[in-house]
Design a protein around this motif. Structure first.
Motif, mmCIF file in Angstrom:
data_model
loop_
_atom_site.group_PDB
_atom_site.id
_atom_site.type_symbol
_atom_site.label_atom_id
_atom_site.label_comp_id
_atom_site.label_asym_id
_atom_site.label_seq_id
_atom_site.Cartn_x
_atom_site.Cartn_y
_atom_site.Cartn_z
ATOM 1 N N PHE A 414 67.305 110.790 102.309
ATOM 2 C CA PHE A 414 67.318 111.088 103.741
ATOM 3 C C PHE A 414 65.946 111.508 104.269
ATOM 4 C CE2 PHE A 414 71.870 111.535 102.851
ATOM 5 C CZ PHE A 414 72.405 110.828 103.917
ATOM 6 N N CYS A 415 65.158 112.210 103.450
ATOM 7 C CA CYS A 415 63.899 112.774 103.946
ATOM 8 C C CYS A 415 62.690 111.871 103.716
ATOM 9 C CB CYS A 415 63.642 114.140 103.301
ATOM 10 S SG CYS A 415 64.938 115.345 103.645
ATOM 11 N N ILE A 416 62.805 110.903 102.788
ATOM 12 C CA ILE A 416 61.661 110.018 102.522
ATOM 13 C C ILE A 416 62.015 108.561 102.800
ATOM 14 C CG2 ILE A 416 60.009 109.211 100.781
ATOM 15 C CD1 ILE A 416 60.250 111.896 99.397
ATOM 16 N N SER A 417 63.070 108.062 102.144
ATOM 17 C CA SER A 417 63.405 106.638 102.263
ATOM 18 C C SER A 417 63.812 106.254 103.693
ATOM 19 C CB SER A 417 64.538 106.292 101.287
ATOM 20 O OG SER A 417 64.875 104.930 101.383
ATOM 21 N N VAL A 418 64.684 107.064 104.322
ATOM 22 C CA VAL A 418 65.157 106.733 105.675
ATOM 23 C C VAL A 418 64.014 106.754 106.694
ATOM 24 C CG1 VAL A 418 66.669 107.478 107.556
ATOM 25 C CG2 VAL A 418 67.545 107.428 105.219
ATOM 26 N N PRO A 419 63.171 107.818 106.731
ATOM 27 C CA PRO A 419 62.039 107.766 107.676
ATOM 28 C C PRO A 419 61.099 106.583 107.440
ATOM 29 C CG PRO A 419 62.353 110.007 106.878
ATOM 30 C CD PRO A 419 63.255 109.126 106.064
ATOM 31 N N LEU A 420 60.856 106.251 106.167
ATOM 32 C CA LEU A 420 59.994 105.101 105.875
ATOM 33 C C LEU A 420 60.630 103.797 106.364
ATOM 34 C CD1 LEU A 420 58.672 105.953 102.286
ATOM 35 C CD2 LEU A 420 57.371 105.953 104.425
ATOM 36 N N THR A 421 61.957 103.707 106.250
ATOM 37 C CA THR A 421 62.666 102.516 106.761
ATOM 38 C C THR A 421 62.502 102.411 108.275
ATOM 39 O OG1 THR A 421 64.295 102.771 104.982
ATOM 40 C CG2 THR A 421 64.887 101.318 106.795
ATOM 41 N N PHE A 422 62.581 103.533 108.987
ATOM 42 C CA PHE A 422 62.396 103.535 110.439
ATOM 43 C C PHE A 422 60.971 103.118 110.803
ATOM 44 C CE2 PHE A 422 66.394 105.598 110.531
ATOM 45 C CZ PHE A 422 66.876 105.537 111.836
ATOM 46 N N ILE A 423 59.988 103.585 110.034
ATOM 47 C CA ILE A 423 58.594 103.205 110.300
ATOM 48 C C ILE A 423 58.402 101.702 110.119
ATOM 49 C CG2 ILE A 423 56.222 103.430 109.436
ATOM 50 C CD1 ILE A 423 56.943 106.359 108.708
ATOM 51 N N GLY A 424 58.967 101.162 109.008
ATOM 52 C CA GLY A 424 58.875 99.719 108.776
ATOM 53 C C GLY A 424 59.555 98.923 109.869
ATOM 54 N N ALA A 425 60.726 99.381 110.304
ATOM 55 C CA ALA A 425 61.463 98.686 111.364
ATOM 56 C C ALA A 425 60.691 98.723 112.685
ATOM 57 C CB ALA A 425 62.840 99.321 111.537
ATOM 58 N N TYR A 426 60.014 99.835 112.950
ATOM 59 C CA TYR A 426 59.217 99.954 114.185
ATOM 60 C C TYR A 426 58.144 98.862 114.227
ATOM 61 C CZ TYR A 426 55.606 101.722 117.335
ATOM 62 O OH TYR A 426 54.663 101.834 118.320
ATOM 63 N N PHE A 427 57.421 98.703 113.139
ATOM 64 C CA PHE A 427 56.381 97.671 113.093
ATOM 65 C C PHE A 427 56.984 96.271 113.098
ATOM 66 C CE2 PHE A 427 53.915 101.279 111.387
ATOM 67 C CZ PHE A 427 52.814 101.208 112.233
ATOM 68 N N GLY A 428 58.171 96.123 112.490
ATOM 69 C CA GLY A 428 58.829 94.821 112.474
ATOM 70 C C GLY A 428 59.273 94.369 113.851
ATOM 71 N N PHE A 429 59.835 95.276 114.651
ATOM 72 C CA PHE A 429 60.273 94.927 116.006
ATOM 73 C C PHE A 429 59.093 94.803 116.969
ATOM 74 C CE2 PHE A 429 64.502 96.606 114.680
ATOM 75 C CZ PHE A 429 65.247 95.486 115.027
ATOM 76 N N LYS A 430 58.026 95.562 116.681
ATOM 77 C CA LYS A 430 56.852 95.517 117.551
ATOM 78 C C LYS A 430 56.127 94.195 117.429
ATOM 79 C CE LYS A 430 52.799 98.312 118.699
ATOM 80 N NZ LYS A 430 51.954 99.460 118.295
ATOM 81 N N LYS A 431 56.168 93.605 116.229
ATOM 82 C CA LYS A 431 55.467 92.337 115.978
ATOM 83 C C LYS A 431 56.230 91.195 116.651
ATOM 84 C CE LYS A 431 53.062 90.210 112.076
ATOM 85 N NZ LYS A 431 51.709 90.580 112.474
ATOM 86 N N ALA A 432 55.527 90.174 117.034
ATOM 87 C CA ALA A 432 56.159 89.015 117.662
ATOM 88 C C ALA A 432 57.104 88.332 116.682
ATOM 89 C CB ALA A 432 55.088 88.030 118.117
ATOM 90 N N GLY A 433 58.132 87.665 117.213
ATOM 91 C CA GLY A 433 59.101 86.979 116.371
ATOM 92 C C GLY A 433 58.473 85.842 115.585
ATOM 93 N N ILE A 434 59.173 85.418 114.538
ATOM 94 C CA ILE A 434 58.659 84.328 113.690
ATOM 95 C C ILE A 434 58.673 83.029 114.492
ATOM 96 C CG2 ILE A 434 59.055 83.021 111.574
ATOM 97 C CD1 ILE A 434 60.439 85.555 110.467
#
Length: 599
Positions: A414-434
């Motif tokens: 909850f304290c490491i893996s979940v926040p890191l997943t949110f960070i990765g998702a933020y950059f994934g949605f911010k980037k233009a689609g494939i």
């Protein structure tokens, strides 16, 4: 001393659970996360010795039981149950396993990193397990207790160093003495306990230690005598050659498609001049307007692919470090600790891949996508693991994770893996689609009637056969190391098989994907994931076969634990192989449609 286990039971126990002699003055050493997960609980030993000072029949303690006392009777019954299930001691000296070496077939010597607590002779007079090594064990319906051990410490002198000497091997020979005379305890016949014994029963525990100088064993090679007694290298090479043949076959098929069929198709399509030529064309070119259409249940697929990417990177890095020797059996628990820590730290690529693919599928519920990526697959694994842990708690096994460690695992999640997943998702949605090489039509193309071989289910079932054929021999050794408590050390072979598995999953999926596109079926996304992911179903079937044909596990709790942990392994393997298949197919589809002129 770090506990007892048995090939007839999944439940390991702490050394003190069987009421052996214990050391109460010394503090027990701490274990790492991997040792806790595998149920290794290291206890300080009551068997003391000083270097080059032999010990002859030193008494450790005497345990007295009165069957009229319910507490004593329960302890004695538990000890008898342990002998009946062939539970084995596991001792370590200078981080080396203390081994019991005995002769087997063809004059070979097998060195087992454990030795039995005792054995049983049936009512018919048939000796079981270790009772076959001594012809004096002939009392019917009796338990023979190995209450004496002869320990031999092998060492060599180190010149020009301050260390003086190094331990290179530790071997043990368990014995049984009745000890009728306390003045000379290592005398008399074997110590046995009748199954229906009543009254008082004494078990005196003794040991002897001898030191032998051996100049032939180098300190760096001191594990070799244990590993060499596990004769699997020839079979491993056979497995690798078998897998390479499959890979070469698939590579030839894919190369033929890519270099001949596709090359001709692309050349022909790009040279079309007339409408009549275009009307005559058929196959994969006709579905170019639908091939990148978002799949049904794209949310779930993207979540699976995110978790699969996390598992793939974790597996690759763990095996790479293991090949370098950082995670050898000498570093107890290091392999599992490394895998868990890597999985926790790899939340970012999981969130990124899931978000990027979900966005390319046209999804808009990004919050749901992130939450499912962080909690769905890990949650299923944790729920299964927690139920198994409850069973272990109920059975009093040392493999039961302490409450504090369970909280620590949840904190890592909850304290490491979940926040890191949110960070990765933020950059994934911010980037233009494939960006796809061809446009998608507004109206879906009708898929023609498919033959039996190009229908989804037969193709998926066939797709998992070849990848499983590459790994099933290696799988046997991995299951042996987990359930039969054998040492696994051939990480070079495992890494090679891992690479072969990745190649085989990719090529088998590409091959079937091409056939389906030629049959004008453009639903390739889920099919590519399930085609290679179906290897996990064959793994599950093999694990069931292994349970009934190779193992001697008895008891409802052990059976539930075996299948519970197997389901976790099958799910992880499903996500891992499915992700390989999807990305291989994604690359293939993008590649072939990017080189075709589309009007």
């Amino acid at each position: 001393i770090f506990g007892l286990d048995s090939v007839e039971s999944v439940l390991p126990y702490e050394y003190t659970a069987f009421d052996f002699c214990s050391e109460k003055t010394m503090k027990r050493p701490s274990e790492n996360l991997g040792q806790v997960l595998f149920g290794e609980r290291i206890e300080p030993s009551p068997y003391k010795f000083e270097f080059k000072k032999p010990v002859v029949c030193q008494k450790v303690c005497t345990r007295t039981y009165d069957t009229n006392n319910p507490s004593d009777k329960a302890k004695l019954d538990f000890l008898k149950k342990g002998m009946l299930l062939n539970y084995q001691h596991h001792w370590i000296v200078d981080n080396m396993p203390v081994t019991w070496c005995y002769d087997v077939e063809d004059g070979q010597k097998f060195c087992n990193p454990g030795f039995p607590i005792g054995c049983y002779v049936t009512e018919a007079g048939r000796p079981k397990d270790a009772c076959v090594v001594n012809s004096n064990f002939n009392e019917k319906d009796a338990f023979y207790i190995f209450n004496h051990v002869d320990i031999t410490i092998y060492y060599h002198i180190v010149e020009h160093e301050q260390l003086g000497a190094r331990l290179v091997a530790a071997k043990i020979e368990p014995k049984s003495y009745d000890n009728p005379n306390n003045d000379s305890p290592c005398t008399g016949g074997p110590k046995f306990l009748k199954n229906k014994h009543t009254g008082v029963f004494n078990i005196p525990y003794t040991y002897s230690i001898n030191f032998v100088e051996d100049k032939n064993i180098r300190w760096a090679s001191r594990w070799d005598y244990i590993l060499e007694s596990m004769p699997h290298t020839n079979i491993q090479w056979f497995s690798i050659m078998n897998s390479l043949v499959i890979v070469l076959f698939l590579s030839g098929m894919v190369a033929m498609i890519m270099l001949r069929t596709l090359h001709k198709d692309i050349a022909r399509y790009n040279q079309m001049d007339s409408v009549e030529d275009a009307q005559e064309e058929f196959g994969w070119k006709l579905v170019h307007g639908d091939v990148f259409r978002p799949p049904r249940k794209g949310m779930l697929l993207s979540v699976f692919l995110g978790s699969g990417t996390q598992i793939f990177i974790m597996t690759f890095v763990t095996l790479f470090f293991a090949c370098l020797g950082f995670l050898s059996p000498a570093n107890r628990g290091a392999l599992m600790t490394c895998a868990v820590v890597l999985w926790v730290l790899l939340g970012t690529p999981a969130g990124y891949v899931a978000a990027r693919l979900y966005k390319s599928f046209g999804g808009e519920k990004w919050k749901t996508n992130v939450l499912l990526t962080a909690f769905l697959c890990p949650g299923v694994v944790f729920a299964d693991f927690f139920v198994m842990n409850l069973i272990l708690w109920g059975e009093g096994s040392s493999a039961a994770m302490p409450f504090g460690t369970l909280v620590a695992i949840l904190a890592l999640w909850f304290c490491i893996s979940v926040p890191l997943t949110f960070i990765g998702a933020y950059f994934g949605f911010k980037k233009a689609g494939i960006e796809h090489p061809v446009r998608t039509n507004q109206i879906p193309r009708q898929i023609p009637e498919q033959s039996f071989y190009t229908k989804p289910f037969p193709g998926i079932v066939m797709g998992g056969i070849l990848p499983f054929g590459c790994i099933f021999i290696q799988l046997f050794f991995i299951l042996n190391s987990i359930w039969s408590h054998q040492m696994y050390y051939m990480f070079g072979f495992l890494f090679l098989v891992f690479i072969i598995l990745v190649i085989t999953c990719s090529e088998a999926t590409i091959l079937l994907c091409y056939f389906h596109l030629c049959a004008e079926d453009y639903h390739w996304q889920w099919r590519s994931f399930l085609t290679s992911g179906f290897t996990a179903v064959y793994f599950l079937v093999y694990a069931i076969h292994y349970f009934f044909s190779k193992l001697q596990i008895t008891g409802l709790a052990s059976t539930i634990l075996y299948f519970g942990y197997t389901m976790i392994m099958a799910l992880i393997f499903f996500l891992f192989t499915g992700t390989i298949g999807f990305f291989a197919c994604f690359w293939f589809v993008t590649k072939i449609y990017s080189v075709v002129k589309v009007d």
